[in-house]
Design an enzyme around this catalytic site. Structure first.
Site, mmCIF file in Angstrom:
data_model
loop_
_atom_site.group_PDB
_atom_site.id
_atom_site.type_symbol
_atom_site.label_atom_id
_atom_site.label_comp_id
_atom_site.label_asym_id
_atom_site.label_seq_id
_atom_site.Cartn_x
_atom_site.Cartn_y
_atom_site.Cartn_z
ATOM 1 C CG HIS A 45 -54.620 -36.522 -26.126
ATOM 2 N ND1 HIS A 45 -55.587 -36.930 -27.000
ATOM 3 C CD2 HIS A 45 -53.968 -35.509 -26.746
ATOM 4 C CE1 HIS A 45 -55.528 -36.197 -28.106
ATOM 5 N NE2 HIS A 45 -54.559 -35.328 -27.978
ATOM 6 C CB CYS A 95 -55.973 -32.558 -28.728
ATOM 7 S SG CYS A 95 -54.356 -32.039 -29.312
ATOM 8 N NE ARG A 140 -46.486 -32.820 -32.275
ATOM 9 C CZ ARG A 140 -47.575 -32.601 -33.001
ATOM 10 N NH1 ARG A 140 -47.489 -31.959 -34.146
ATOM 11 N NH2 ARG A 140 -48.741 -33.023 -32.588
HETATM 12 N N1 GLN Z 1 -52.948 -32.107 -35.199
HETATM 13 C C1 GLN Z 1 -53.116 -31.217 -34.106
HETATM 14 C C2 GLN Z 1 -51.805 -30.630 -33.611
HETATM 15 O O1 GLN Z 1 -50.750 -31.194 -33.774
HETATM 16 C C3 GLN Z 1 -53.865 -31.908 -32.981
HETATM 17 C C4 GLN Z 1 -53.102 -33.027 -32.340
HETATM 18 C C5 GLN Z 1 -53.875 -33.841 -31.347
HETATM 19 O O2 GLN Z 1 -55.101 -33.946 -31.410
HETATM 20 N N2 GLN Z 1 -53.163 -34.463 -30.405
HETATM 21 O O3 GLN Z 1 -51.806 -29.581 -33.027
#
Ligand code: GLN
Length: 247
Positions: free
Chosen positions: A193, A93, A129
């Site tokens: 993840h 990520c 998101r």
């Molecule tokens: N901050 C980054 C995003 O929101 C990565 C998030 C993460 O590593 N889960 O895209």
């Protein structure tokens, strides 16, 4: 044999159990009689990254990514040397995003990446998101495997020339790309993840194999002693059933 791993920014890039990836690598090495050395590398800590078989960088919030970027960019030549000397790189990520051109965070701030690859990440105007479970179909140097995980990212990663896999359920690199992650034989970057490796023993073994190859160039994936992954298989099957995906 010994697997030498460096976990970068262990104290700030550890979202959604990314640490579990290190625990699984250790267990699957020790169960095979392979020694396992895990070093960490925090901001300002002196390390020769080319000395390692595997570099691991997990995910983090925008604030954390911004805080480590000067340190990461200062290590660019050393990371390049490691890659040239066949250190394998596993990125989750936020870590995956930083190996590309740039990441435009949720507040519009542009974070320069290491620029090893052409892909770039932009949160975009919509500000929503990609959150939830995800299943992808991947091919790892000829090994076809379904990878399951959990994603939570605002960043939309575009211009990915070599995706890790095709999305079967969930979002992936961006809302409608249909593809997830990046894999070119040298780095494996993914939004998964959950953490990634406990749910995906084939991927865990593949990472071990790729990392060991640095000092054992003739090693084949089949040379790794098979381990009982019965519990993992049951957990995976539960998820495949839930999302109506054929195993
Ligand atoms: N901050 C980054 C995003 O929101 C990565 C998030 C993460 O590593 N889960 O895209």
């Amino acid at each position: 044999m010994n697997l030498k791993v460096c976990w970068m920014y262990h104290d700030i890039m550890d979202l959604y159990g990314d640490k579990g990836n290190m625990m699984v690598l250790k267990k699957r090495c020790l169960d095979r009689g392979i020694d396992f050395t895990l070093d960490t590398c925090g901001i300002g800590q002196e390390r020769d990254l080319s000395d390692y078989d595997l570099i691991f960088l997990g995910g983090g919030a925008d604030k954390e990514q911004i805080s480590l970027i000067p340190d990461l960019l200062a290590r660019k030549e050393n990371i390049k040397k490691a890659m040239d000397e066949n250190t394998f790189i596993l990125l989750i990520c936020g870590g995956y995003q930083l190996f590309g051109q740039y990441y435009i965070a949720a507040d519009g701030q542009k974070i320069e990446g290491l620029k090893f690859y052409d892909y770039y990440t932009d949160t975009g105007a919509q500000k929503s998101r990609c959150i939830g479970n995800i299943v992808i179909d991947a091919n790892l140097d000829g090994i076809q495997t379904k990878i399951v995980g959990f994603e939570n990212h605002g960043g939309q990663t575009l211009n990915v020339s070599k995706p890790l896999g095709k999305v079967l359920y969930g979002c992936g690199n961006s809302f409608d790309s249909g593809f997830e992650g990046f894999y070119d034989g040298k780095i494996l970057g993914t939004y998964l993840h959950g953490p990634l490796l406990p749910k995906n023993p084939v991927v865990a073994d593949f990472v071990i194999y790729k990392a060991l190859k640095k000092r054992n160039p003739n090693l084949k994936f089949e040379d790794l002693k098979p381990l009982d992954s019965g519990f993992e298989s049951k957990a995976r099957q539960t998820l495949f059933d839930r999302f109506h995906i054929e195993n």
